[in-house]
Write a protein that holds these residues in place. Sequence first.
Motif, mmCIF file in Angstrom:
data_model
loop_
_atom_site.group_PDB
_atom_site.id
_atom_site.type_symbol
_atom_site.label_atom_id
_atom_site.label_comp_id
_atom_site.label_asym_id
_atom_site.label_seq_id
_atom_site.Cartn_x
_atom_site.Cartn_y
_atom_site.Cartn_z
ATOM 1 N N ARG A 220 36.683 38.503 31.137
ATOM 2 C CA ARG A 220 38.060 38.030 30.957
ATOM 3 C C ARG A 220 38.633 37.523 32.289
ATOM 4 N N ILE A 221 38.371 38.230 33.372
ATOM 5 C CA ILE A 221 38.887 37.773 34.659
ATOM 6 C C ILE A 221 38.229 36.463 35.069
ATOM 7 N N ALA A 222 36.923 36.358 34.858
ATOM 8 C CA ALA A 222 36.218 35.117 35.214
ATOM 9 C C ALA A 222 36.833 33.938 34.470
ATOM 10 N N VAL A 223 37.161 34.160 33.187
ATOM 11 C CA VAL A 223 37.756 33.093 32.379
ATOM 12 C C VAL A 223 39.165 32.766 32.867
ATOM 13 N N GLU A 224 39.999 33.784 33.007
ATOM 14 C CA GLU A 224 41.401 33.549 33.396
ATOM 15 C C GLU A 224 41.509 32.889 34.754
ATOM 16 N N GLU A 225 40.659 33.323 35.655
ATOM 17 C CA GLU A 225 40.734 32.799 37.014
ATOM 18 C C GLU A 225 39.952 31.493 37.141
ATOM 19 N N ASP B 194 35.465 33.611 54.692
ATOM 20 C CA ASP B 194 35.303 32.965 56.002
ATOM 21 C C ASP B 194 34.585 31.623 55.895
ATOM 22 N N ALA B 195 33.856 31.434 54.795
ATOM 23 C CA ALA B 195 33.209 30.140 54.577
ATOM 24 C C ALA B 195 34.128 29.190 53.805
ATOM 25 N N GLY B 196 35.369 29.617 53.555
ATOM 26 C CA GLY B 196 36.356 28.705 52.976
ATOM 27 C C GLY B 196 36.654 28.907 51.504
ATOM 28 N N ALA B 197 35.991 29.865 50.858
ATOM 29 C CA ALA B 197 36.193 30.042 49.415
ATOM 30 C C ALA B 197 37.430 30.897 49.120
ATOM 31 N N ASP B 198 37.944 30.759 47.903
ATOM 32 C CA ASP B 198 38.978 31.653 47.396
ATOM 33 C C ASP B 198 38.271 32.742 46.592
ATOM 34 N N VAL B 199 38.414 33.973 47.038
ATOM 35 C CA VAL B 199 37.611 35.053 46.490
ATOM 36 C C VAL B 199 38.483 36.075 45.773
ATOM 37 N N ILE B 200 38.093 36.409 44.565
ATOM 38 C CA ILE B 200 38.777 37.453 43.809
ATOM 39 C C ILE B 200 37.821 38.624 43.715
ATOM 40 N N TYR B 201 38.319 39.817 43.981
ATOM 41 C CA TYR B 201 37.463 40.999 43.915
ATOM 42 C C TYR B 201 38.028 41.968 42.888
ATOM 43 N N THR B 202 37.152 42.568 42.088
ATOM 44 C CA THR B 202 37.648 43.387 40.969
ATOM 45 C C THR B 202 37.842 44.854 41.286
ATOM 46 N N ILE C 202 35.551 32.100 43.569
ATOM 47 C CA ILE C 202 34.411 32.981 43.328
ATOM 48 C C ILE C 202 34.918 34.394 43.017
ATOM 49 N N LEU C 203 34.404 34.963 41.931
ATOM 50 C CA LEU C 203 34.756 36.342 41.567
ATOM 51 C C LEU C 203 33.623 37.268 41.968
ATOM 52 N N ILE C 204 33.944 38.293 42.734
ATOM 53 C CA ILE C 204 32.954 39.320 43.062
ATOM 54 C C ILE C 204 33.303 40.558 42.250
ATOM 55 N N ALA C 205 32.354 40.980 41.414
ATOM 56 C CA ALA C 205 32.652 42.059 40.479
ATOM 57 C C ALA C 205 31.618 43.164 40.581
ATOM 58 N N LYS C 206 32.063 44.363 40.296
ATOM 59 C CA LYS C 206 31.142 45.503 40.291
ATOM 60 C C LYS C 206 31.108 46.152 38.919
ATOM 61 N N PRO C 207 30.117 45.777 38.109
ATOM 62 C CA PRO C 207 29.961 46.452 36.823
ATOM 63 C C PRO C 207 29.161 47.736 37.030
#
Lengths: 289, 133
Positions: B50-55, B31-39, B8-13
């Motif tokens: 681009r990050i959503a695609v690459e990741e 904490d719920a078990g996900a792999d989280v990427i933050y921008t 899951i990507l969390i992003a702030k536009p």
Amino acid sequence: MTDPFPRRAIARELSRVVNAPVGDVLAEIGDASTASARRIGITGPPGGGKSTLISALAAHRLEKNRDRTVAVLAIDPTSPLSGGSILGDRIRMDAIADLPRLFIRSVPSRGARNGLCDNVVDLMTTLERHRFEEILLETVGIGQAEIDVRELVDTVVLVVPPDAGDSVQAMKAGIIEIADIFVVTKSENPAARQMAAEIRGIVGARKSASPPAVVMTAANGSGIAELSDAIDAHHHARDNGDTAERRRHYHLKALIGREIDAVLSGNGEMARGDLRSSYNRLLQHLRRY
Amino acid sequence: MSLARKRILIAKPGLDGHDVGAKVIALALRDAGADVIYTGLRRTPDYIVRIAVEEDVDMLGLSILSGSHKELVEDVIAKLREADAGDIKVFVGGTIPVEDHEALLKAGVCGVFTSEMKIDSVIGAIDRELAEG
Ligand SMILES: Nc1nc2c(ncn2[C@@H]2O[C@H](COP(=O)(O)OP(=O)(O)O)[C@@H](O)[C@H]2O)c(=O)[nH]1
Ligand SMILES: [Mg+2]
């Protein structure tokens, strides 16, 4: 923006490979030829400046050779409690995130305890199939457990922040054996020069051909060109003759290891009884596969 | 837990300068078990896509406090489709007036989570959405 490689397709392939059982991995990359990238490992303690360094290094190397394609694999630790992870390396790679010839992927370490992740070698092979010329691998930690990275890459860069007293202890304890190049980061800190001198002291006493210790500051890019040149010099100086074979050995061991893990964790009977009969049962099971 | 192995990507536009809410969600998802990427703050739609695609994320959460949620959401969703990544689910969080929810859902988001919602019910909703596949 026209991409020099199929970004979406590569990203999906990496996901398939990272989640797949060994049989499916072989179906996906089993015909991998010997196409091989220059692999550069960046390791060191958390917060030491690895991601920041990779950002500057990738920018420099892409700028210097404009036909080059570079992939970054950044491994972050998985929380042993929840099995989830925060993959935070990308935040430090802001400045390069839109370079067209670059591909960055964040990878959770999952169960692996060696600073890597179980199938990092499959991920690298996947990237090599797409003809990336260089792979920068960021791994977590410092200690004996990370020695595996040595098997996986051509050049190991050990990042040491100026305030890392425990890194010095670890080096005295032998981790220097795995490093080809040392980088003291955050060199605007007055302690950096002394740290570099200390490293040169320890290393010089231990190794015949002393690996270089570069001092760098991320903020102004000082030290990056020197580091990049040291990586090239190391590549040209080392004997690359048995690289393909060593990599193949590592890959095979990794695949078998995962197969064994799968069998053992999926079958409580396997490890019962005396050692010899467990061993034979396991062998038999693997053969059947 | 169905969030295991979900990316899951969390992003702030946009231009707002607070990411407390985004970080709270990111940690709760971890904490719920996900792999989280933050921008990090203030990302452009191009950068986020681009990050959503690459990741290769399963879901993209946009945290928006600036009031320009409609434009930003539409822009991100259009660019995801352009990148052949229209299947990545998108949710929005932040200060989003109730009267805008309908329009955002129509634009293609799978959920709108406002700051008043309990974090557990947000995670539950994300979990159900991803379980549907
Ligand atoms: N002052 C200073 N800070 C740095 C430098 N390089 C990295 N940092 C900071 O150190 C922290 C950790 O950096 P990061 O690259 O994420 O370290 P990693 O955990 O080893 O990947 C961040 O806050 C960086 O901004 C540097 O050369 N000078
Ligand atoms: Mg990092």
